[in-house]
Design a protein around this motif. Structure first.
Motif, PDB file in Angstrom:
ATOM      1  N   TYR A  83       0.815  -1.223   0.000  1.00  0.00           N
ATOM      2  CA  TYR A  83       0.000   0.000   0.000  1.00  0.00           C
ATOM      3  C   TYR A  83       0.848   1.272   0.000  1.00  0.00           C
ATOM      4  N   SER A  85       2.120   2.718  -3.054  1.00  0.00           N
ATOM      5  CA  SER A  85       2.014   3.392  -4.368  1.00  0.00           C
ATOM      6  C   SER A  85       3.338   3.434  -5.123  1.00  0.00           C
ATOM      7  N   THR A  87       6.165   2.388  -7.929  1.00  0.00           N
ATOM      8  CA  THR A  87       6.315   1.843  -9.271  1.00  0.00           C
ATOM      9  C   THR A  87       7.772   1.432  -9.419  1.00  0.00           C
ATOM     10  N   ASN A 107      -0.508  -4.174  -3.449  1.00  0.00           N
ATOM     11  CA  ASN A 107      -1.107  -2.904  -3.873  1.00  0.00           C
ATOM     12  C   ASN A 107      -0.069  -1.848  -4.225  1.00  0.00           C
ATOM     13  N   ASN A 108       0.762  -2.172  -5.196  1.00  0.00           N
ATOM     14  CA  ASN A 108       1.697  -1.222  -5.775  1.00  0.00           C
ATOM     15  C   ASN A 108       1.618  -1.348  -7.287  1.00  0.00           C
ATOM     16  N   SER A 109       2.625  -0.835  -7.982  1.00  0.00           N
ATOM     17  CA  SER A 109       2.664  -0.948  -9.442  1.00  0.00           C
ATOM     18  C   SER A 109       4.004  -1.516  -9.896  1.00  0.00           C
TER      19      SER A 109
END
Length: 329
Positions: A83, A85, A87, A107-109
């Motif tokens: 969590y 965020s 990338t 829950n990241n990229s």
């Protein structure tokens, strides 16, 4: 709630961790961990909340955000970047975190491929890459973790079949491969994972449940909704007496349901067979599922009347029988 459950599971995993794994690690002190984590930081191309500002050589690794060290050996035992965020990609250097027990990037990229060097982390008990952008085949080296208990790849772009090596994970209790692009039959070898308690394979393209799934005496939750399952439900599923949740919603299953569907499901709380192609009468002995809370048989082709004894299910909270061919009062 999910964060709280994750932190509790991390705590329980760390309590029992003690031995060292030397495979893949050329250094044996905290410097090896620091180098591996700084390599990861350099592969993170977006940190919008500036979370990794304290990942610096001026601060002890054990005080870095997302890091938990073991109390006895003071080496990195948990890497939790969920969590945040981020990338980026995952570098092979992470394979040098030789004391790692829990690895979570939820829950990241993150994207790209998962480096083979992660297979060196032979003390891992928890892996979660949930909700990222990994794609391609599930790496076969995921079967290299002799202590793995929780394996979560939910919400990525993995395709193909489940590699057979996964079914060597004899300690596995939880597997979640939902919301990917996996296909084919659920492998028969799943019956080897006798410690499993929860199976989540929903939102893929699996077309068959094997009879060998009945070997799993401890499974409490089975989720295979939104797939391409066809034909009748294997009878053996109705003999999995430990089940509390059975969810096969949104498939192409057909045929009738056994009249005594609940005879060997004494603990069942959730039965969801909605949006399939079942026909024939409703099972007349649903009352045997005495703990049933939720029953969904909507959008099928059931006919006949609703059994009166369904009123004996006094714990029931929700019943959905809409869009069928039911008649009577």
């Amino acid at each position: 709630m999910e964060r709280s459950r994750f932190l509790l599971s991390i705590t329980l995993l760390l309590v029992h961790h003690s031995s060292i794994c030397t495979v893949g690690a050329t250094q044996t002190n905290i410097t090896a961990d620091q180098s591996a984590l700084l390599a990861l930081k350099s592969h993170i191309t977006s940190d919008p909340h500036n979370i990794l500002v304290n990942w610096s050589t001026t601060t002890s690794v054990c005080n870095w955000v997302g890091i938990t060290c073991g109390a006895r050996h003071l080496r990195v035992a948990s890497l939790n970047l969920s969590y945040m965020s981020f990338t980026g990609t995952i570098p092979p250097h992470l394979g040098n975190l030789s004391f790692l027990v829990a690895l979570s990037f939820k829950n990241n990229s993150f994207h790209g491929s998962l480096p083979h060097e992660l297979s060196y982390l032979c003390h891992l008990k928890l892996i979660s890459f949930r909700f990222n952008n990994f794609m391609g085949s599930i790496p076969s080296w995921f079967g290299s973790f002799p202590k793995l208990q929780s394996f979560d790849l939910y919400g990525n772009q993995f395709s193909g079949t489940i590699p057979s090596t996964i079914f060597n994970l004899s300690t596995l209790q939880y597997i979640n491969l939902s919301a990917n692009k996996l296909s084919g039959a659920i492998p028969r070898e799943i019956g080897n994972l006798t410690m499993l308690r929860r199976i989540a394979l929903n939102s893929n393209n699996f077309n068959e449940i094997p009879n060998e799934i009945s070997n799993l005496d401890h499974v409490e939750e089975l989720y295979v909704q939104y797939n391409a399952l066809k034909g009748p439900v294997p009878v053996v599923v109705f003999n999995m007496s430990s089940l509390t949740t059975l969810n096969l919603y949104g498939n192409n299953l057909s045929g009738g349901l056994p009249d005594n569907i609940c005879q060997h499901l004494p603990s069942l709380q959730i039965l969801n067979f909605g949006r399939n192609h079942f026909d024939g009468p409703l099972p007349s002995k649903l009352w045997q599922c005495r703990k049933l809370l939720f029953l969904n048989l909507e959008e099928n082709n059931f006919s006949g009347s609703i059994p009166k004894n369904i009123g004996n299910l006094t714990m029931m909270k929700e019943i959905s029988l809409s869009i069928n061919n039911l008649t009577g009062n």
